[in-house]
Design a protein around this motif. Sequence first.
Motif, PDB file in Angstrom:
ATOM      1  N   VAL A 223       1.012  -1.236   0.029  1.00  0.00           N
ATOM      2  CA  VAL A 223       0.370  -0.166   0.260  1.00  0.00           C
ATOM      3  C   VAL A 223       0.701   1.038   0.296  1.00  0.00           C
ATOM      4  N   ASP A 224       1.628   1.394   1.176  1.00  0.00           N
ATOM      5  CA  ASP A 224       2.489   2.623   0.617  1.00  0.00           C
ATOM      6  C   ASP A 224       4.109   2.421  -0.645  1.00  0.00           C
ATOM      7  N   ALA A 225       3.630   1.736  -0.764  1.00  0.00           N
ATOM      8  CA  ALA A 225       5.131   2.175  -2.466  1.00  0.00           C
ATOM      9  C   ALA A 225       3.743   2.336  -3.141  1.00  0.00           C
ATOM     10  N   VAL A 226       2.292   1.994  -3.059  1.00  0.00           N
ATOM     11  CA  VAL A 226       1.809   2.325  -3.962  1.00  0.00           C
ATOM     12  C   VAL A 226       1.461   4.262  -3.348  1.00  0.00           C
ATOM     13  N   ILE A 227       1.409   4.886  -2.442  1.00  0.00           N
ATOM     14  CA  ILE A 227       1.373   6.142  -1.839  1.00  0.00           C
ATOM     15  C   ILE A 227       2.065   6.685  -2.125  1.00  0.00           C
ATOM     16  N   SER A 228       3.306   5.983  -2.099  1.00  0.00           N
ATOM     17  CA  SER A 228       5.216   6.689  -2.774  1.00  0.00           C
ATOM     18  C   SER A 228       4.655   7.129  -3.933  1.00  0.00           C
ATOM     19  N   SER A 229       4.405   5.635  -4.919  1.00  0.00           N
ATOM     20  CA  SER A 229       3.766   6.276  -6.812  1.00  0.00           C
ATOM     21  C   SER A 229       3.533   7.719  -6.884  1.00  0.00           C
ATOM     22  N   MET A 230       2.464   7.629  -6.160  1.00  0.00           N
ATOM     23  CA  MET A 230       1.222   8.799  -6.581  1.00  0.00           C
ATOM     24  C   MET A 230       2.092  10.473  -5.672  1.00  0.00           C
ATOM     25  N   ALA A 231       2.701   9.622  -4.952  1.00  0.00           N
ATOM     26  CA  ALA A 231       3.475  11.555  -4.503  1.00  0.00           C
ATOM     27  C   ALA A 231       4.349  11.467  -5.572  1.00  0.00           C
ATOM     28  N   VAL A 232       5.411  10.753  -6.344  1.00  0.00           N
ATOM     29  CA  VAL A 232       5.968  10.855  -7.189  1.00  0.00           C
ATOM     30  C   VAL A 232       5.487  11.868  -8.441  1.00  0.00           C
ATOM     31  N   MET A 233       4.128  11.876  -8.523  1.00  0.00           N
ATOM     32  CA  MET A 233       3.960  12.540  -9.220  1.00  0.00           C
ATOM     33  C   MET A 233       2.820  13.790  -8.720  1.00  0.00           C
ATOM     34  N   GLY A 234       3.138  14.267  -7.271  1.00  0.00           N
ATOM     35  CA  GLY A 234       2.076  15.040  -6.948  1.00  0.00           C
ATOM     36  C   GLY A 234       0.471  14.895  -6.463  1.00  0.00           C
ATOM     37  N   HIS A 235       0.308  13.595  -5.842  1.00  0.00           N
ATOM     38  CA  HIS A 235      -1.070  13.689  -5.582  1.00  0.00           C
ATOM     39  C   HIS A 235      -1.032  12.517  -4.158  1.00  0.00           C
ATOM     40  N   GLU A 236      -0.614  12.473  -3.118  1.00  0.00           N
ATOM     41  CA  GLU A 236      -0.352  11.242  -1.806  1.00  0.00           C
ATOM     42  C   GLU A 236      -1.143  11.291  -1.428  1.00  0.00           C
ATOM     43  N   ASN A 237      -2.213  12.981  -1.565  1.00  0.00           N
ATOM     44  CA  ASN A 237      -3.354  12.165  -0.161  1.00  0.00           C
ATOM     45  C   ASN A 237      -4.883  11.695  -1.485  1.00  0.00           C
ATOM     46  N   LEU A 238      -4.474  11.598  -2.417  1.00  0.00           N
ATOM     47  CA  LEU A 238      -5.418  10.691  -2.552  1.00  0.00           C
ATOM     48  C   LEU A 238      -5.951   9.513  -1.872  1.00  0.00           C
ATOM     49  N   PRO A 239      -7.276  10.133  -1.533  1.00  0.00           N
ATOM     50  CA  PRO A 239      -7.926   8.400  -1.101  1.00  0.00           C
ATOM     51  C   PRO A 239      -7.985   7.049  -1.455  1.00  0.00           C
ATOM     52  N   VAL A 240      -6.931   5.446  -1.032  1.00  0.00           N
ATOM     53  CA  VAL A 240      -7.194   4.628  -2.159  1.00  0.00           C
ATOM     54  C   VAL A 240      -7.706   3.365  -1.425  1.00  0.00           C
ATOM     55  N   ILE A 241      -7.822   2.843  -2.836  1.00  0.00           N
ATOM     56  CA  ILE A 241      -8.943   1.617  -2.358  1.00  0.00           C
ATOM     57  C   ILE A 241      -8.234   0.327  -2.824  1.00  0.00           C
ATOM     58  N   VAL A 242      -8.061  -0.808  -2.161  1.00  0.00           N
ATOM     59  CA  VAL A 242      -7.783  -1.569  -2.654  1.00  0.00           C
ATOM     60  C   VAL A 242      -8.849  -3.139  -2.797  1.00  0.00           C
ATOM     61  N   ALA A 243      -9.050  -2.720  -4.462  1.00  0.00           N
ATOM     62  CA  ALA A 243     -10.589  -3.177  -5.298  1.00  0.00           C
ATOM     63  C   ALA A 243     -10.534  -4.397  -4.833  1.00  0.00           C
ATOM     64  N   GLU A 244      -9.172  -5.027  -5.077  1.00  0.00           N
ATOM     65  CA  GLU A 244      -9.258  -6.524  -4.964  1.00  0.00           C
ATOM     66  C   GLU A 244      -8.153  -7.044  -3.981  1.00  0.00           C
ATOM     67  N   THR A 245      -7.608  -7.797  -3.155  1.00  0.00           N
ATOM     68  CA  THR A 245      -7.047  -9.041  -2.236  1.00  0.00           C
ATOM     69  C   THR A 245      -7.988  -9.843  -1.391  1.00  0.00           C
ATOM     70  N   GLY A 246      -6.970 -11.152  -1.257  1.00  0.00           N
ATOM     71  CA  GLY A 246      -7.264 -12.195  -1.300  1.00  0.00           C
ATOM     72  C   GLY A 246      -6.013 -13.385  -0.932  1.00  0.00           C
ATOM     73  N   TRP A 247      -6.828 -14.807  -0.408  1.00  0.00           N
ATOM     74  CA  TRP A 247      -5.465 -15.331  -1.080  1.00  0.00           C
ATOM     75  C   TRP A 247      -5.607 -16.773  -0.748  1.00  0.00           C
ATOM     76  N   PRO A 248      -5.699 -17.180  -2.364  1.00  0.00           N
ATOM     77  CA  PRO A 248      -5.890 -18.226  -2.780  1.00  0.00           C
ATOM     78  C   PRO A 248      -6.178 -20.002  -1.703  1.00  0.00           C
ATOM     79  N   SER A 249      -7.094 -20.372  -1.273  1.00  0.00           N
ATOM     80  CA  SER A 249      -7.559 -21.973  -0.786  1.00  0.00           C
ATOM     81  C   SER A 249      -6.659 -23.330  -1.352  1.00  0.00           C
ATOM     82  N   SER A 250      -6.471 -22.760  -3.159  1.00  0.00           N
ATOM     83  CA  SER A 250      -6.062 -23.570  -3.513  1.00  0.00           C
ATOM     84  C   SER A 250      -5.529 -23.895  -5.100  1.00  0.00           C
TER      85      SER A 250
END
Length: 374
Positions: free
Chosen positions: A246-273
């Motif tokens: 998540v912080d890697a995304v925030i740092s990447s946005m900061a490089v472009m001057g948009h560090e304060n944009l809200p972030v939504i994780v649209a998908e995450t998980g861990w497979p059971s198989s």
Amino acid sequence: MQSMAFYLLLLLSLTSTTTSATTIGVTYSTPASISGSALLSPDRIAAKVVSMNIPAVRLLDSNPAMIRAFAYTNVSLFLSVPNPLVPLLASNRSLAMRWVYRHVLPFHPRTKISIISVGNDAISYSPDVSPFLLRAMQNIHLSLADLRIYKVSVSTTFSFFNIVPTAFPPSSAQFQNPNGDVIIRPILQFLERTNSSFLINLFPYNMYRSSFSIPIGFALFEEFPFNFRDDLTTGVRYRNLFDMMVDAVISSMAVMGHENLPVIVAETGWPSSGIDASEVDATLLYSEMYLKGLLNHLRSGTGTPLRKEGVSEVYIFELVEKEAKQGIRNWGILHHNMTDKYSFEFSDGGETRRFVEVLLGFSVEVVMVLYLLM
């Protein structure tokens, strides 16, 4: 009385912290059937989501019948525009309006639609679509405005692995070019102007598999004394892989001057198989450990080292697993027949918040009684 006032302010602060925690939802896409027979009806899915106290659902196929099923449920919906439609919506404003007429206007506000993602990981799955993303987003946004629908934001979803080449150290992360400058930068500007959020699919499982240096406990939120990685540039210590990504995304946005944009994780998980026997870490045990660790971390309200408020929303991939087949991963938190897959509660149902509210109400009464007796 000063000490009483301080005590009351402390409780108010606690209530604020509890209620501002990340919204935790699930993704859902319509499967073909249950065990090859009965269809999963939209009403049944909506009823199951409500019974599990899930506050938000991302509909990957935005089926109008499913949108209608969530009317009056207080469940917030995250809609998606399929990648093949993006060039059409970009080139034809009337088609964008037609999409809004079909998927939003008949249901809003009885169904709580919060955000629309125009495309999903188009850079990876449909690279020819990527140049059309911004124009399609603009046309959907203008169509909503024409209909005086102002509370539904518009964005697009990226995949972490296809836009952030290096996650560690997070402070040095940047969006990969040429897509960073050509595709992502103007989209960030649009999101800033329209008060929308940056959407990212983020799977620590994939990063763990790609690097032998990442211990399994770091990916699964396990708390061990030496289970951390330090960003030597900032002096920040990371205790789980999710926060680091998540912080890697925030740092990447900061490089472009948009560090304060809200972030939504649209998908995450861990497979059971896994796809095959080589995916030895795609197990039911590890999947449950990841989800438990993630939910506990998000409910704590501690955020990430670079963003104390954390991400605004997280969507678990996915609600219902597909029929078991060779060559596919299973991610669902429910079996394909809608029975529970894990022993933990997906949501606390607001129990923590209600406890704090009751405690606050009781404390106010005590303070007022003591004040009257003085």
